[in-house]
Motif scaffolding. Structure first.
Motif, PDB file in Angstrom:
ATOM      1  N   TYR A 167     -38.566  37.859 128.137  1.00 20.54           N
ATOM      2  CA  TYR A 167     -37.948  36.848 127.290  1.00 20.54           C
ATOM      3  C   TYR A 167     -36.886  36.093 128.078  1.00 20.54           C
ATOM      4  O   TYR A 167     -36.296  36.619 129.025  1.00 20.54           O
ATOM      5  N   PRO A 168     -36.662  34.843 127.708  1.00 16.08           N
ATOM      6  CA  PRO A 168     -35.702  34.014 128.449  1.00 16.08           C
ATOM      7  C   PRO A 168     -34.278  34.543 128.325  1.00 16.08           C
ATOM      8  O   PRO A 168     -33.930  35.264 127.389  1.00 16.08           O
ATOM      9  N   THR A 169     -33.446  34.162 129.265  1.00 16.89           N
ATOM     10  CA  THR A 169     -32.044  34.551 129.250  1.00 16.89           C
ATOM     11  C   THR A 169     -31.251  33.647 128.309  1.00 16.89           C
ATOM     12  O   THR A 169     -31.743  32.605 127.858  1.00 16.89           O
ATOM     13  N   THR A 190     -31.762  41.267 119.286  1.00 17.37           N
ATOM     14  CA  THR A 190     -32.728  40.482 118.511  1.00 17.37           C
ATOM     15  C   THR A 190     -33.795  39.888 119.424  1.00 17.37           C
ATOM     16  O   THR A 190     -34.980  39.873 119.076  1.00 17.37           O
ATOM     17  N   LEU A 191     -33.379  39.416 120.588  1.00 18.78           N
ATOM     18  CA  LEU A 191     -34.347  38.878 121.547  1.00 18.78           C
ATOM     19  C   LEU A 191     -35.359  39.941 121.948  1.00 18.78           C
ATOM     20  O   LEU A 191     -36.558  39.671 122.045  1.00 18.78           O
ATOM     21  N   PHE A 192     -34.873  41.153 122.196  1.00 14.47           N
ATOM     22  CA  PHE A 192     -35.791  42.243 122.546  1.00 14.47           C
ATOM     23  C   PHE A 192     -36.800  42.460 121.424  1.00 14.47           C
ATOM     24  O   PHE A 192     -38.011  42.570 121.667  1.00 14.47           O
ATOM     25  N   ARG A 193     -36.325  42.548 120.194  1.00 15.48           N
ATOM     26  CA  ARG A 193     -37.235  42.801 119.067  1.00 15.48           C
ATOM     27  C   ARG A 193     -38.253  41.675 118.918  1.00 15.48           C
ATOM     28  O   ARG A 193     -39.427  41.934 118.637  1.00 15.48           O
ATOM     29  N   ILE A 218     -41.205  38.493 112.534  1.00 16.60           N
ATOM     30  CA  ILE A 218     -41.141  39.087 113.868  1.00 16.60           C
ATOM     31  C   ILE A 218     -39.846  39.878 114.030  1.00 16.60           C
ATOM     32  O   ILE A 218     -38.747  39.343 113.889  1.00 16.60           O
ATOM     33  N   GLY A 219     -39.988  41.146 114.303  1.00 11.45           N
ATOM     34  CA  GLY A 219     -38.836  42.007 114.490  1.00 11.45           C
ATOM     35  C   GLY A 219     -38.141  42.412 113.210  1.00 11.45           C
ATOM     36  O   GLY A 219     -37.149  43.143 113.253  1.00 11.45           O
ATOM     37  N   GLU A 220     -38.646  41.968 112.067  1.00  6.91           N
ATOM     38  CA  GLU A 220     -37.999  42.225 110.781  1.00  6.91           C
ATOM     39  C   GLU A 220     -38.912  42.952 109.802  1.00  6.91           C
ATOM     40  O   GLU A 220     -38.522  43.949 109.213  1.00  6.91           O
ATOM     41  N   SER A 352     -41.442  55.052 126.635  1.00  5.35           N
ATOM     42  CA  SER A 352     -40.644  53.838 126.497  1.00  5.35           C
ATOM     43  C   SER A 352     -40.117  53.732 125.082  1.00  5.35           C
ATOM     44  O   SER A 352     -40.830  54.018 124.115  1.00  5.35           O
ATOM     45  N   ALA A 353     -38.873  53.292 124.936  1.00  2.00           N
ATOM     46  CA  ALA A 353     -38.259  53.115 123.619  1.00  2.00           C
ATOM     47  C   ALA A 353     -38.487  51.697 123.108  1.00  2.00           C
ATOM     48  O   ALA A 353     -39.043  50.841 123.800  1.00  2.00           O
ATOM     49  N   GLY A 354     -38.033  51.446 121.893  1.00  2.07           N
ATOM     50  CA  GLY A 354     -38.086  50.097 121.330  1.00  2.07           C
ATOM     51  C   GLY A 354     -39.454  49.698 120.823  1.00  2.07           C
ATOM     52  O   GLY A 354     -39.967  48.635 121.177  1.00  2.07           O
ATOM     53  N   ALA A 355     -40.051  50.523 119.978  1.00  8.53           N
ATOM     54  CA  ALA A 355     -41.417  50.276 119.505  1.00  8.53           C
ATOM     55  C   ALA A 355     -41.433  49.322 118.310  1.00  8.53           C
ATOM     56  O   ALA A 355     -41.736  49.717 117.192  1.00  8.53           O
ATOM     57  N   THR A 356     -41.120  48.064 118.536  1.00 11.92           N
ATOM     58  CA  THR A 356     -41.084  47.085 117.458  1.00 11.92           C
ATOM     59  C   THR A 356     -42.507  46.650 117.086  1.00 11.92           C
ATOM     60  O   THR A 356     -43.235  46.119 117.930  1.00 11.92           O
ATOM     61  N   HIS A 357     -42.920  46.888 115.845  1.00 11.74           N
ATOM     62  CA  HIS A 357     -44.282  46.621 115.366  1.00 11.74           C
ATOM     63  C   HIS A 357     -45.315  47.446 116.141  1.00 11.74           C
ATOM     64  O   HIS A 357     -46.499  47.106 116.166  1.00 11.74           O
ATOM     65  N   GLN A 358     -44.855  48.520 116.751  1.00 13.32           N
ATOM     66  CA  GLN A 358     -45.724  49.378 117.555  1.00 13.32           C
ATOM     67  C   GLN A 358     -45.647  50.796 116.992  1.00 13.32           C
ATOM     68  O   GLN A 358     -44.832  51.605 117.399  1.00 13.32           O
ATOM     69  N   GLY A 359     -46.487  51.052 116.005  1.00 12.32           N
ATOM     70  CA  GLY A 359     -46.447  52.308 115.293  1.00 12.32           C
ATOM     71  C   GLY A 359     -45.542  52.229 114.071  1.00 12.32           C
ATOM     72  O   GLY A 359     -44.827  51.244 113.860  1.00 12.32           O
TER      73      GLY A 359
END
Length: 373
Positions: A167-169, A190-193, A218-220, A352-359
């Motif tokens: 994702y962009p900076t 939020t960008l990560f999610r 997305i992410g929510e 890896s952590a941060g399973a957004t919409h992944q499981g």
């Protein structure tokens, strides 16, 4: 199958790392005649970094690409397009390692359950304004479909996708807003999610037939998920590729493919659901029983992928977790490393952590690549 009757064969080699730039294990495989660098089409890896500012992921990526350039015949441009999915956090008993996947040609298997087929793919260059809409999902869907085509499977036959979303900076967003793009203010979490969630939702759309979500989902809207993916995210790093792209490794089992490998996946209901590993192993074709693997079954495990998310409400099966601790996620990762290592009787596990919409929320996904020959 071509006119000569030969079909693609995917093989894999799992190699521990003595340090983040270590390629000695790959060199040994070449010296033993077991690995041709020009056959490598994808790499995944667990590196040792565990604190902000560390560079182990970049070091490992550059070391493998340098190895491929020095020991093979392909150009740097071709090597730079190879997806390499490294995740940091080699903590607890987890051992840093890489898994290199090769594609050659050989005789088809007569196994009606099929053998591992793999496609490699990248999205278009990610634009900052895409994070505010469904455009990143749509770009990832196109990439995943291309990966399925490269694997020779229908998108509905996708078993698992491993990848890295970029994702962009914040500076990229500032420049995009100055150019006239309307983009909300996003913090880094939020960008990560949104970045990793867009990849997860793209797999759900492509492989599971999910209707295209809205940008606000997305992410929510975390009840939208797929068990067929492990994609992390971070700002673009100066490694292979032209710029910030999602790089993906698409896996499925195809009847008529050759080789010795199969892949299986499972949803992890929560971070205590170690039986998800058993379910994935059985789906891949290993008739494992409950409890730790036998020596025979352990020898057949080639790669293990775990994607997890910490409990959002601070409770695990009704019991409070101390999520205020800034080290909580790393501690859960270490705990999962112990759980999976004990079951596998092996600590070469990609987590890896941060399973957004992944499981499921508070859970995640598990996949295994196994030798069924």
């Amino acid at each position: 199958m071509t006119d000569d009757g030969l079909v693609p064969i995917i093989d894999a080699f799992r190699v521990p790392l003595d340090h983040s730039s270590d390629s000695s294990g790959l060199e040994r495989l070449v010296a033993e005649g077991r690995l041709r660098p020009d056959d490598i089409i994808a790499v995944t890896g667990k590196t040792e970094g565990w604190q902000p500012g560390e560079t182990s992921r970049l070091d490992a990526d550059r070391a493998v690409r340098s190895f491929l350039l020095d020991r093979g015949t392909r150009s740097a441009d071709v090597i730079n397009q190879i997806p390499m999915v490294f995740t940091t956090g080699g903590i607890g008993m987890l051992t840093p390692h890489v898994v290199v996947y090769t594609r050659t040609r050989g005789e088809p298997s007569n196994d009606s359950a099929g053998r591992l087929a793999m496609g490699v793919t990248r999205s278009e260059i990610v634009r900052p304004e895409w994070l505010a809409s469904t455009q990143l999902i749509e770009a990832n869907v196109r990439a995943i479909r291309a990966g399925a085509q490269d694997a020779g499977i229908d998108p509905s036959a996708i078993e698992y996708v491993v990848g890295k979303a970029y994702y962009p900076t914040q500076q990229d967003f500032t420049e995009a807003r100055a150019a006239g793009h309307k983009i909300p203010e996003y913090d880094d979490k939020t960008l990560f999610r949104r970045a990793s969630g867009s990849a997860g939702l793209a797999v759900a759309v492509t492989a599971d037939g999910l209707a295209m979500p809205s940008a606000d989902d997305i992410g929510e809207k975390l009840d939208l998920w797929t068990a067929k993916v492990a994609v992390s995210a971070n700002p673009w790093e100066p490694v292979g590729g032209e710029g910030p792209q999602t790089q993906l490794v698409v896996m499925g089992n195809r009847v008529g493919a050759g080789g010795r490998l199969r892949v299986g996946h499972s949803a992890m209901a929560d971070t205590l659901d170690i039986d998800a590993l058993t379910r994935a192993l059985r789906r891949a074709g290993l008739d494992v029983g409950p409890g730790p693997l036998s020596a025979e079954h352990r020898a057949r495990v080639v790669a293990v992928y775990v994607k997890f998310s910490a409990t959002p409400d601070g409770r695990l099966r009704g019991r409070r977790q101390v999520i205020e601790n800034p080290q909580y996620v790393n501690q859960v990762k270490a705990a999962l490393g112990g759980m999976f290592s004990a079951m596998l009787q092996d600590n070469l596990v990609w987590i890896s952590a941060g399973a957004t919409h992944q499981g499921p929320v508070g859970g995640g996904t598990v996949a295994v690549v196994v030798d069924v020959s």
